[in-house]
Design an enzyme around this catalytic site. Structure first.
Site, mmCIF file in Angstrom:
data_model
loop_
_atom_site.group_PDB
_atom_site.id
_atom_site.type_symbol
_atom_site.label_atom_id
_atom_site.label_comp_id
_atom_site.label_asym_id
_atom_site.label_seq_id
_atom_site.Cartn_x
_atom_site.Cartn_y
_atom_site.Cartn_z
ATOM 1 N N HIS A 156 0.834 -1.225 0.000
ATOM 2 C CA HIS A 156 0.000 0.000 0.000
ATOM 3 C C HIS A 156 0.864 1.268 0.000
ATOM 4 O O HIS A 156 0.426 2.312 0.487
ATOM 5 C CB HIS A 156 -0.936 0.036 1.212
ATOM 6 C CG HIS A 156 -1.673 -1.247 1.458
ATOM 7 N ND1 HIS A 156 -2.880 -1.548 0.866
ATOM 8 C CD2 HIS A 156 -1.338 -2.320 2.213
ATOM 9 C CE1 HIS A 156 -3.274 -2.753 1.265
ATOM 10 N NE2 HIS A 156 -2.345 -3.250 2.082
ATOM 11 N N SER A 277 14.649 21.901 -16.103
ATOM 12 C CA SER A 277 13.449 22.696 -16.340
ATOM 13 C C SER A 277 13.868 24.006 -16.979
ATOM 14 O O SER A 277 14.932 24.547 -16.679
ATOM 15 C CB SER A 277 12.749 22.957 -15.008
ATOM 16 O OG SER A 277 11.945 24.116 -15.100
#
Ligand code: ARG
Length: 459
Positions: A156, A277
């Protein structure tokens, strides 16, 4: 507009129709295979006395010269031809005259295209298999080096129990190993030669289909001529296997993206495999992993598309089947590119062992082992579970790991704890005690590595 079938027609094909119908823009991808198939066909026709030796010699040298000229760039494949089959035949006739007109004896484009597509995909199956082998070699190397590199195992996406990096990589080793086995199976099943099936009902010439199959390295001829020209199961199987490969790569990429995040810092992607970026100078983005994850959709799309194309086609050949090519070619190129790039990224990936170890120590990945300690000292498991639950709550309050508490603190929660609890819940113990085959304990892992190295040396 060069077409093979003008005789019955009184009008020129509409230009739009011609373009819509034509496949040369993409089926030129199997130009080489088309020539190889024709060469085998001609040799078989000659062996059977259908062509003379002289005709065979002329055709073979004509085909060889076309092959050479295209490869050297002196002959261009242009959209003047409807498909690659027409291109080869028209050029052959232009070069050698009448003998060239006999090439298509006992053959239809239906069995011809079935053969070409099979020859092309068969070769690609081998190449994808080889690329996966390189990936497995990188994985086994990481496994060998990291038998005691601790990290948290998750369920999980919550820390669950401690494992090692070797164990985590080993999970992917098994997945990609199965992927290769699927490719081996596909190869075996598809490896029967459709040539000689004609348009759908075989031919009246005394062809030796077994001989053609042998010349082209097939296990034998296909056994039903209608099936031969209508079958694209192997394309679907390959797309399914490639979808599974992409699914595995995509899960791996997802993990690498998470591990590479500022929050996790388990790994650092090499500069050569990261991008920046345009606005944020601090960024180093996992674009390659994201693109591989993204391209998975494209390969699934091809599978669903071809399954849908095939589902309503009556026997035998129908033009719908021309739609198998572009998507399959694109999927193959995508998968090959993704495996190769992923392998490079993994090979250069830096694992931050300390960060992974600290993460495994924090987050109570040893809680199960602490409960097992109590069980080994006579506490029923359900009670032990409750005690450790309270212990974890206490640790969270104090912001400490279980093994950072004092013995007094531990004994306040359960008097059963003794000094040896610290040893019992250490990361090393938690991992080392898991020694059944398939578990992360180093001895079990060593055995798995031995088995898998043997597999690699034999495959
Ligand atoms: N371009 C066709 C295909 O890819 C080749 C076979 C054409 N056969 C025919 N009967 N029109 O399927």
């Amino acid at each position: 507009m060069a077409q093979l079938w003008g005789g019955r027609f009184t009008k020129e094909t509409d230009k739009l129709v011609y373009n819509f119908n034509a496949s040369i823009s993409f089926d030129q991808k199997f130009f080489v295979q088309d020539v190889q198939g024709s060469m085998a066909h001609v040799k078989m026709l000659t062996k059977q006395g259908i062509l003379t030796n002289d005709e065979m010699t002329q055709i073979l040298s004509g085909l060889e010269s076309i092959l050479k000229d295209v490869q050297e760039g002196t002959l261009e494949i242009t959209d003047e031809y409807e498909d690659i089959h027409s291109f080869v035949e028209a050029n052959l006739i232009e070069r050698i005259g009448d003998a060239g007109k006999k090439l298509h004896t006992g053959r239809s484009r239906n069995d011809q295209v079935a053969l070409d597509m099979k020859l092309y995909t068969r070769e690609e199956v081998t190449q994808i298999n080889e690329l996966l082998k390189e990936l497995l070699e990188v994985l086994i190397h990481i496994m060998e080096e990291n038998l005691e590199t601790y990290m948290p195992g998750f369920t999980h996406l919550q820390k669950a129990q401690p494992i090692t990096l070797a164990h985590h990589m080993g999970a992917y080793f098994e997945m990609f190993k199965r992927d290769r086995q699927r490719l081996d199976d596909i190869y075996e099943r598809m490896n029967y030669c459709p040539l000689g099936s004609g348009a759908l009902a075989g031919t009246t010439y005394p062809l030796d289909r077994a001989y053609t199959a042998e010349l082209l390295d097939f296990n034998g001829p296909t056994l039903n001529s209608m099936d031969s020209v209508a079958d694209r199961d192997y394309v679907i199987e390959l797309l399914s296997a490639m979808s599974t490969i992409m699914m595995h790569l995509s899960r791996f990429c997802e993990e690498i993206i998470i591990w590479n995040s500022n929050e996790y810092r388990f790994v650092e992607i090499d500069d050569a495999y990261s991008t920046g970026s345009s606005i944020m100078p601090q960024k180093k983005n996992p674009d390659i992993a994201e693109l591989v994850r993204g391209k998975t959709g494209r390969v699934y799309g091809a599978l669903i598309s071809i399954l849908t194309t095939m589902k309503g086609i009556p026997l035998a050949y129908n033009k719908d089947m021309q739609e198998d090519k572009e998507l399959t070619f694109d999927a193959i190129d995508t998968v090959k590119g993704c495996i190769a790039l992923f392998t490079g990224m993994l090979r250069t990936l830096k694992f931050n062992d300390d960060v992974m170890k600290t993460s495994a120590m924090r987050g109570f990945t040893n809680a199960t082992d602490a409960a097992d300690y109590l069980v080994n000292h006579g506490v029923p498991f359900r009670d032990a579970h409750g005690i450790i639950g309270r212990l974890v709550l206490y640790c969270i309050e104090k912001n400490k790991a279980i093994d950072e508490l004092s013995l007094e603190e531990l004994q306040e929660i359960s008097p059963v704890f003794e000094q040896d609890i610290f040893e019992a819940v250490s990361l090393e113990t938690c991992v080392n005690k898991r020694m059944t085959i398939g578990a992360p304990g180093p001895d079990a892992m060593k055995e798995v590595i031995r088995i898998n190295k043997e597999y690699l040396s034999l495959s």
